[in-house]
Design a protein around this motif. Sequence first.
Motif, PDB file in Angstrom:
ATOM      1  N   ALA A   1       0.993  -1.126   0.006  1.00  0.00           N
ATOM      2  CA  ALA A   1       0.091   0.142  -0.026  1.00  0.00           C
ATOM      3  C   ALA A   1       0.846   1.209  -0.063  1.00  0.00           C
ATOM      4  N   LEU A   2       2.015   1.137   0.854  1.00  0.00           N
ATOM      5  CA  LEU A   2       2.845   2.430   0.688  1.00  0.00           C
ATOM      6  C   LEU A   2       3.459   2.563  -0.339  1.00  0.00           C
ATOM      7  N   PHE A   3       3.986   1.403  -1.162  1.00  0.00           N
ATOM      8  CA  PHE A   3       4.677   1.668  -2.178  1.00  0.00           C
ATOM      9  C   PHE A   3       3.700   2.078  -3.516  1.00  0.00           C
ATOM     10  N   GLN A   4       2.576   1.778  -3.711  1.00  0.00           N
ATOM     11  CA  GLN A   4       1.729   1.917  -4.410  1.00  0.00           C
ATOM     12  C   GLN A   4       1.421   3.529  -4.452  1.00  0.00           C
ATOM     13  N   PHE A   5       1.163   3.959  -3.066  1.00  0.00           N
ATOM     14  CA  PHE A   5       0.739   5.186  -2.882  1.00  0.00           C
ATOM     15  C   PHE A   5       1.668   6.326  -3.080  1.00  0.00           C
ATOM     16  N   PHE A   6       3.126   5.998  -2.979  1.00  0.00           N
ATOM     17  CA  PHE A   6       3.958   6.824  -3.114  1.00  0.00           C
ATOM     18  C   PHE A   6       4.605   7.022  -4.554  1.00  0.00           C
ATOM     19  N   THR A   7       4.693   5.611  -5.220  1.00  0.00           N
ATOM     20  CA  THR A   7       5.062   5.597  -6.458  1.00  0.00           C
ATOM     21  C   THR A   7       3.900   6.146  -7.568  1.00  0.00           C
ATOM     22  N   LYS A   8       2.641   5.722  -7.300  1.00  0.00           N
ATOM     23  CA  LYS A   8       1.731   5.903  -8.139  1.00  0.00           C
ATOM     24  C   LYS A   8       1.811   5.216  -9.549  1.00  0.00           C
ATOM     25  N   PRO A   9       2.105   4.068  -9.816  1.00  0.00           N
ATOM     26  CA  PRO A   9       2.410   3.480 -10.944  1.00  0.00           C
ATOM     27  C   PRO A   9       1.367   3.822 -12.281  1.00  0.00           C
ATOM     28  N   THR A  10       1.731   4.082 -13.227  1.00  0.00           N
ATOM     29  CA  THR A  10       0.849   4.288 -14.268  1.00  0.00           C
ATOM     30  C   THR A  10       0.426   2.934 -15.022  1.00  0.00           C
TER      31      THR A  10
END
Length: 371
Positions: free
Chosen positions: A153-162
């Motif tokens: 969740a933290l990784f997805q939130f901060f990196t916001k993959p396209t």
Amino acid sequence: MGRIVYLDNLRVFLTMLVVVFHTSIAYGGAGSWILKDIDDSELSVTVILLSIFTGVCQAFFMSLFFFVSTYFMPASYDKKGPLAFLKGRMVRIGIPLLFYYFIIGPITSWIAHFYSNMTLSQFYIQKVFSFEQNFFGPAWFLETLLYVSIFYALFQFFTKPTKENEKTRNFPKGKTLVLIAFIFGFIAFSVRLIYPTGTGIWGLQFGYFPLYLLLMWSGVAAYRHKWLENMPVKLIKTWKIIGLVMIPVFPVGLIATGALSGKLNVSGGMNTQALFYALWEPFLCFGICIGLIVYFQKRWNVTNDFINRLRESAYTVYLIHPPVIVGWTMAFRTLELPSFVKFLIVAPLSVATCFIIAFLILRAPLVKRIL
């Protein structure tokens, strides 16, 4: 994302396998378990056969469990967003984890070893609330999933993959899988120089985690890149053969390195057996995992009322199986039967009992919101 029937059925199979796996340790298979009914310090046919079984299972089944669990993670996150995703994980994973650590685990241990020496309240004061022992037991799997969920969740939130990161990509080639198998085999061997199998902290056995982490990442990647819908036929056939061939390679390799003469040390250290074991694991893991996924795609992509009941109960079965196995082991302990015969009786009894109890538990109000 709707239910993927064959993956649900695969998860039921893996849950049953966990119950049989732990029962096999109770009757001589290699590994640690709450209560054993055999003197496994002496080599016997039962110990050898069940240890081969546990060795093969250990090489793939929890890795595949992680793969299936993380495969569904992206869809849940995408649908709910980070806060609702984490809230759901805290409820579905965190509450059962706490319940196991403070209720199921301690009471099972008390019944197995301490009920004749101290009261339950004394046991809780001396062992549980003092944190003298940890009671994660099989719930280390939930513990790990909780950590992974928070990290994801933290990784997805901060990196916001396209969306570019989510397009269909080819399944890894056979040569790539071979290279990855060797790399992760050497990584596991290196980790086990510090943390031999069976050791770690907070119930986590770090010696097995290189493959676990790889399969967790693979579960997410398989969902994002649609790998399960695009596995090459030739690669499937090749790795199914590799997986099956690796099964007899396990005992042959141990015998060749001196197992029958009493020399057995696969858990870790700078020795040939530990290196063999670490390199053997990923090849069997990849082969068996690919084979089982494809088998369930083709043969078990079906459902009915009975299968639905099994699917709904599988998570609860995972939580409650330790006291059930311990109970049946204690019930048969005084009977003069060969250990392997006891295993053949207790294993299916434990599986059936777990699902019956789980079915009843899930009838209680509000329980389904958690389990």
